[in-house]
Design a protein around this motif. Structure first.
Motif, mmCIF file in Angstrom:
data_model
loop_
_atom_site.group_PDB
_atom_site.id
_atom_site.type_symbol
_atom_site.label_atom_id
_atom_site.label_comp_id
_atom_site.label_asym_id
_atom_site.label_seq_id
_atom_site.Cartn_x
_atom_site.Cartn_y
_atom_site.Cartn_z
ATOM 1 N N ARG A 1 -28.982 -27.418 34.246
ATOM 2 C CA ARG A 1 -29.460 -28.186 33.092
ATOM 3 C C ARG A 1 -30.829 -27.673 32.664
ATOM 4 O O ARG A 1 -31.649 -27.292 33.502
ATOM 5 N N PHE A 2 -31.045 -27.719 31.370
ATOM 6 C CA PHE A 2 -32.345 -27.334 30.824
ATOM 7 C C PHE A 2 -32.701 -28.308 29.709
ATOM 8 O O PHE A 2 -31.857 -28.647 28.867
ATOM 9 N N LEU B 1 -19.741 -33.139 24.711
ATOM 10 C CA LEU B 1 -19.237 -32.855 26.043
ATOM 11 C C LEU B 1 -17.895 -32.142 25.954
ATOM 12 O O LEU B 1 -17.001 -32.579 25.216
ATOM 13 N N LYS B 2 -17.757 -31.048 26.697
ATOM 14 C CA LYS B 2 -16.486 -30.319 26.735
ATOM 15 C C LYS B 2 -16.216 -29.859 28.155
ATOM 16 O O LYS B 2 -17.031 -29.188 28.780
ATOM 17 N N THR B 3 -15.029 -30.245 28.664
ATOM 18 C CA THR B 3 -14.607 -29.855 30.010
ATOM 19 C C THR B 3 -13.221 -29.232 29.920
ATOM 20 O O THR B 3 -12.679 -29.021 28.830
ATOM 21 N N SER B 4 -12.643 -28.967 31.072
ATOM 22 C CA SER B 4 -11.315 -28.354 31.097
ATOM 23 C C SER B 4 -10.226 -29.325 30.682
ATOM 24 O O SER B 4 -9.098 -28.903 30.415
ATOM 25 N N ALA C 1 -29.343 -29.091 27.464
ATOM 26 C CA ALA C 1 -28.085 -28.361 27.566
ATOM 27 C C ALA C 1 -27.718 -28.232 29.033
ATOM 28 O O ALA C 1 -28.584 -28.042 29.891
ATOM 29 N N GLY C 2 -26.411 -28.340 29.331
ATOM 30 C CA GLY C 2 -25.942 -28.233 30.706
ATOM 31 C C GLY C 2 -24.694 -27.382 30.798
ATOM 32 O O GLY C 2 -23.898 -27.307 29.847
ATOM 33 N N SER D 1 -17.500 -26.358 32.196
ATOM 34 C CA SER D 1 -17.879 -27.550 31.436
ATOM 35 C C SER D 1 -19.248 -27.326 30.799
ATOM 36 O O SER D 1 -20.145 -26.754 31.419
ATOM 37 N N THR D 2 -19.394 -27.769 29.571
ATOM 38 C CA THR D 2 -20.671 -27.683 28.872
ATOM 39 C C THR D 2 -21.010 -29.050 28.292
ATOM 40 O O THR D 2 -20.120 -29.834 27.928
ATOM 41 N N ASN D 3 -22.295 -29.346 28.212
ATOM 42 C CA ASN D 3 -22.735 -30.598 27.594
ATOM 43 C C ASN D 3 -24.063 -30.369 26.904
ATOM 44 O O ASN D 3 -24.906 -29.610 27.384
ATOM 45 N N TYR D 4 -24.218 -31.021 25.766
ATOM 46 C CA TYR D 4 -25.432 -30.918 24.966
ATOM 47 C C TYR D 4 -25.861 -32.329 24.567
ATOM 48 O O TYR D 4 -25.027 -33.171 24.224
#
Length: 534
Positions: free
Chosen positions: A392-393, A447-450, A409-410, A421-424
């Motif tokens: 995470r940043f 949020l986006k995962t598999s 952002a992660g 997986s990405t998340n903002y």
């Protein structure tokens, strides 16, 4: 405890009490609320406290860094934990205000007037006893109600919760101390009638008696969490600790709370030892600890591991925290073997580049946390599981007074996940809107995962009324989560309001309401609580 379902509230709902300000160069506040990610601290005024500042806690007569400010309103701060501090409700928190000085003026450390720093005795003199320590009592009693009802066939539910937090230091000016934090839950219509075990309703988080042999040596018996090895959780048994110069050595023996109902289970013994070291610098301090533990199930080894932790604030405006766990034991093909396997790792760093800009970065490869009380909706669980682990940043900017802009952002990619997986997350807060004298926050999370692709966004408007005695808040958020490879999803609108009335200095009445609106159904959740501190 307020339910985790109301995510927008948690940025601004500060269910606490007024604390008296001390000297001009030092403020004292209280922990008013604890969530999974943040600790909320309430002051009489936060003037002079800035985002990125370090807040301090007192341990054995010494002031140590415990929290870092990530958001601030006129009387409250949203913070994150640094070091090995384990926050509790109503813990006293100190903010040291920097004196106004010119650039060329030498900055001097602000003295702490409350307690003198413990002095290590000379070798020729015996350690001083603590018989002259004054007794100190503090705690809280709370009555709360949680209600759920809807227009569906689902039965309406109401749950009552009673909480007692009582801490007595140096009972009767003696060397004995007492620490407790207990809650009891039950549904309306019966006392524990729908539970097979009393511990399904009764939760004992802390219940222990301690004795201080000297300023540096103590013994605790009962259930208590140890801040030096907080990752172990609560410990039922004996905890002995002694300090030698900058080193602290401890021995622990007892049992783990039951993993099903958090009750007492003597069939889960555990024992271990730890050593920690503290070093002071001009602007901060560093603390390192090493612990080795053996956890058993009956007479068989369940887990044997080593834990390392390090926190560092020796550099100006920079805070570092890291921890890791390594398993030393495994059973392979029914044969016990010794091993060295990294099973958990976490590192985080915060840097305050200036009064207006701060940065945060972390890498999390720890196991998911088990929550015994925090209420969480399905959306909250999905969001937390997808965003807690990984990289995470975050950057936080304060372009003008009262305005905070933050972007996060992660990224997470684990073995076994088809896709990463990405998340903002983006939020903007103005804590003092002209004319309205209120605070507003706008928030967007992607949020986006598999297995899903989701978006939620909303806002929160809050204001203090009646000269700060009444806190009010309105919120609204929209959630659209689509499950991949499926026609189902989560599409909801959530509307809520919140009130907190500070009836007296230490007496507070709180109320929260949230409605989840779906295409054909409406679900209502209501919370109210009465809290008395002493």
């Amino acid at each position: 405890m307020m339910r985790k379902a109301i995510i927008p509230f948690m940025v601004l709902i500060l269910a606490g009490f007024f604390a008296k300000a001390q000297e001009a160069k030092q403020l004292t506040g209280k922990v008013s609320y604890i969530s999974a990610q943040h600790v909320y601290v309430r002051f009489t005024s936060t003037e002079g406290i800035n985002v990125g500042d370090t807040l301090y806690v007192e341990s054995r007569g010494k002031r140590i860094p415990g929290l870092v400010v990530v958001q601030r309103s006129s009387i409250s701060c949203v913070t994150t934990v640094v070091g090995n501090y384990s926050p509790k409700m109503n813990d006293p928190i100190q903010a040291v205000l920097k004196p106004k000085a010119t650039i060329t003026e030498e900055k001097k450390p602000v003295p702490v007037p409350e307690k003198p720093v413990a002095v290590i005795p000379q070798p020729t003199k015996p350690q001083p006893k603590l018989t002259k320590e004054k007794s100190r009592l503090y705690g809280r009693i709370q009555l709360a109600s949680y209600s759920n009802f809807s227009n569906t066939d689902v039965k309406n539910q109401q749950r009552m919760r009673y909480t007692l937090s009582l801490n007595q230091e140096n009972i009767g000016n003696s060397n004995l101390s007492f620490d407790s934090y207990i809650s009891y839950n039950h549904r309306t219509g019966g006392w524990n009638t729908d539970n097979q075990s009393i511990f399904n309703s009764l939760k004992i988080y802390s219940l222990a008696v301690g004795y201080n042999f000297s300023q540096n040596t103590s013994l605790w018996f009962g259930r208590k969490m140890n801040r030096k090895v907080s990752n172990i959780g609560a410990i039922d048994g004996l905890q002995f600790e002694t300090r030698i110069n900058n080193f602290t050595v401890g021995i622990i023996g007892g049992a783990r709370p039951d993993y099903m109902d958090y009750g007492i289970n003597t069939k889960l013994p555990q024992f271990g030892a730890y050593v920690s070291h503290e070093a002071k610098g001009k602007v901060g301090m560093a603390q390192s600890s090493l612990a080795v533990f053996e956890q058993m199930n009956g007479s068989h080894t369940d887990r044997r591991f080593v834990y390392l932790q390090h926190s560092n604030s020796l550099l100006k405006d920079f805070n570092l925290f890291t921890s890791c766990e390594m398993d030393l034991y495994q059973v392979k093909d029914s044969v016990p073997t010794n091993t060295l396997d990294l099973t958990g790792f976490y590192i985080s760093a915060r840097y305050r580049a200036s009064r207006k800009v701060s940065f945060y970065a972390s890498y999390d490869a720890r196991k998911n946390v088990i929550y015994y009380e925090t209420y969480r909706t399905l959306v909250d669980l999905i969001t937390d599981n997808a965003t807690r682990q990984g990289v995470r940043f975050r950057v936080m900017v304060r372009p003008i007074n009262y305005l905070i802009v933050s972007a996060q952002a992660g990224y997470r990619s684990r073995k076994g996940d088809p896709d990463p997986s990405t998340n903002y997350n983006f939020f903007i807060t103005h804590s003092k809107i002209p004319w309205l004298e209120s605070s507003i926050t706008l928030n967007v999370t992607k949020l986006k995962t598999s297995y899903l692709d989701g978006l939620q966004y909303g806002g929160n408007l809050s204001k203090y009324l009646l000269n700060g005695k009444l806190y009010s808040s309105l919120s609204y958020r929209i959630i659209n989560y689509n499950f991949l490879n499926s026609n189902s999803g989560i599409n909801q609108n959530l509307a809520g309001c919140s009130f907190a009335w500070y009836i007296m200095k230490k007496l507070q009445l709180s109320m929260n309401y949230e409605a989840t609106i779906e295409k054909s159904n409406i679900f209502h959740r209501m919370y109210w609580g009465l809290s008395q501190r002493f």
